[in-house]
Motif scaffolding. Sequence first.
Motif, PDB file in Angstrom:
ATOM      1  N   SER A   1       0.825  -1.217   0.000  1.00 25.94           N
ATOM      2  CA  SER A   1       0.000   0.000   0.000  1.00 25.94           C
ATOM      3  C   SER A   1       0.853   1.260   0.000  1.00 25.94           C
ATOM      4  CB  SER A   1      -0.940   0.008   1.208  1.00 25.94           C
ATOM      5  OG  SER A   1      -0.204   0.008   2.418  1.00 25.94           O
ATOM      6  N   ASN A   2       2.102   1.141   0.441  1.00 27.49           N
ATOM      7  CA  ASN A   2       2.995   2.296   0.429  1.00 27.49           C
ATOM      8  C   ASN A   2       3.476   2.642  -0.981  1.00 27.49           C
ATOM      9  OD1 ASN A   2       3.250   2.859   3.362  1.00 27.49           O
ATOM     10  ND2 ASN A   2       4.066   0.779   3.390  1.00 27.49           N
ATOM     11  N   ILE A   3       3.372   1.689  -1.895  1.00 31.84           N
ATOM     12  CA  ILE A   3       3.828   1.910  -3.268  1.00 31.84           C
ATOM     13  C   ILE A   3       2.859   2.809  -4.025  1.00 31.84           C
ATOM     14  CG2 ILE A   3       4.562   0.779  -5.416  1.00 31.84           C
ATOM     15  CD1 ILE A   3       6.223   0.061  -2.911  1.00 31.84           C
ATOM     16  N   MET A   4       1.563   2.646  -3.774  1.00 33.09           N
ATOM     17  CA  MET A   4       0.571   3.350  -4.587  1.00 33.09           C
ATOM     18  C   MET A   4      -0.557   3.970  -3.768  1.00 33.09           C
ATOM     19  SD  MET A   4      -1.179   1.813  -8.025  1.00 33.09           S
ATOM     20  CE  MET A   4      -2.148   2.837  -9.120  1.00 33.09           C
ATOM     21  N   GLU A   5      -1.200   3.167  -2.919  1.00 31.45           N
ATOM     22  CA  GLU A   5      -2.384   3.645  -2.200  1.00 31.45           C
ATOM     23  C   GLU A   5      -2.066   4.797  -1.248  1.00 31.45           C
ATOM     24  OE1 GLU A   5      -3.641  -0.047  -4.008  1.00 31.45           O
ATOM     25  OE2 GLU A   5      -1.849   0.528  -2.917  1.00 31.45           O
ATOM     26  N   ALA A   6      -0.859   4.827  -0.676  1.00 31.78           N
ATOM     27  CA  ALA A   6      -0.481   5.904   0.242  1.00 31.78           C
ATOM     28  C   ALA A   6      -0.424   7.255  -0.469  1.00 31.78           C
ATOM     29  CB  ALA A   6       0.872   5.607   0.892  1.00 31.78           C
ATOM     30  N   GLN A   7      -0.323   7.211  -1.804  1.00 30.04           N
ATOM     31  CA  GLN A   7      -0.323   8.441  -2.617  1.00 30.04           C
ATOM     32  C   GLN A   7      -1.690   8.667  -3.251  1.00 30.04           C
ATOM     33  OE1 GLN A   7       3.032   7.549  -1.245  1.00 30.04           O
ATOM     34  NE2 GLN A   7       2.603   6.130  -2.905  1.00 30.04           N
ATOM     35  N   ASP A   8      -2.733   8.105  -2.631  1.00 25.82           N
ATOM     36  CA  ASP A   8      -4.098   8.195  -3.178  1.00 25.82           C
ATOM     37  C   ASP A   8      -4.181   7.632  -4.590  1.00 25.82           C
ATOM     38  OD1 ASP A   8      -5.163   9.394  -0.866  1.00 25.82           O
ATOM     39  OD2 ASP A   8      -4.478  11.369  -1.527  1.00 25.82           O
ATOM     40  N   SER A   9      -3.298   6.673  -4.875  1.00 26.51           N
ATOM     41  CA  SER A   9      -3.246   5.983  -6.171  1.00 26.51           C
ATOM     42  C   SER A   9      -2.972   6.932  -7.342  1.00 26.51           C
ATOM     43  CB  SER A   9      -4.547   5.208  -6.425  1.00 26.51           C
ATOM     44  OG  SER A   9      -4.746   4.238  -5.421  1.00 26.51           O
ATOM     45  N   LYS A  10      -2.412   8.114  -7.041  1.00 26.57           N
ATOM     46  CA  LYS A  10      -2.130   9.088  -8.097  1.00 26.57           C
ATOM     47  C   LYS A  10      -0.724   8.934  -8.661  1.00 26.57           C
ATOM     48  CE  LYS A  10      -5.361  12.530  -6.277  1.00 26.57           C
ATOM     49  NZ  LYS A  10      -5.511  13.890  -5.691  1.00 26.57           N
TER      50      LYS A  10
END
Length: 249
Positions: A189-198
């Motif tokens: 989740s730190n790869i993508m979701e932590a950046q709101d998937s942006k």
Amino acid sequence: MLRTAKTFGYIIGYAALVTSQLNKVKKKKVLVDDIQTQDEMVYLYARKWATRILESAGVQTHITGNTNSLDEPVLYISNHEGNFDIPVLINHLPQPFGFISKKEVENIPFLKPWMEEMNCIYLDRSNRRASLKMIKDGINKLKEQHSLLIFPEGSRSKGGEMQEFKAGSFKLAKSAKVKIVPIAIYGTSNIMEAQDSKKIVPGDVYVHILDPIDPSIFEDKTMQEVSQYVQGEISNTVQSLKENHYVKN
């Protein structure tokens, strides 16, 4: 943003690039009797696809636990943190598997034919009858000697609290009489979701493969009890991974 664009390009681009090889793979498969060998032929391309995605995204995977292939069909049960769970697990689990995917993925160009060859199953969450069909199809795949992976939470936790496992997912193992292999995954989740998937950022992912659970567990426990037991084992392991390898968002 360049990393993000490049990674998404690999997701579609590699599948498109090797689509011309699909018919060759199908022809080779019919010449082989062993199911696992057939699955490995397809999985060779899936692992290359996953490897390129992870390299492009800058993902470093650390895998521990029972990393040996069991040489028999199994039901992998994993918590579901983020979108990168699938390429991480394709690249690092010891044997080929199909997975349960949301129906929307069926519309992504070039992926569908490869996913079908990998024995993936689509699920329409808005349709209860489709859910029952998914379970039936999954049982059949396992009985045909193909391994499967399922995320019993049903959706990504995105790094938050693990959601309750759906006990019905375990009917696949009970009916097909195959071993359950629990998997704990932390960091996707730190790869993508932590950046709101942006956007996509580099990071470390930790995977621990727990010891297999014999299908005889269903002789003494209900599916709900098995579900709670497996979730507890995975939850405890994820917590341990977090404590030992905390990744700051």
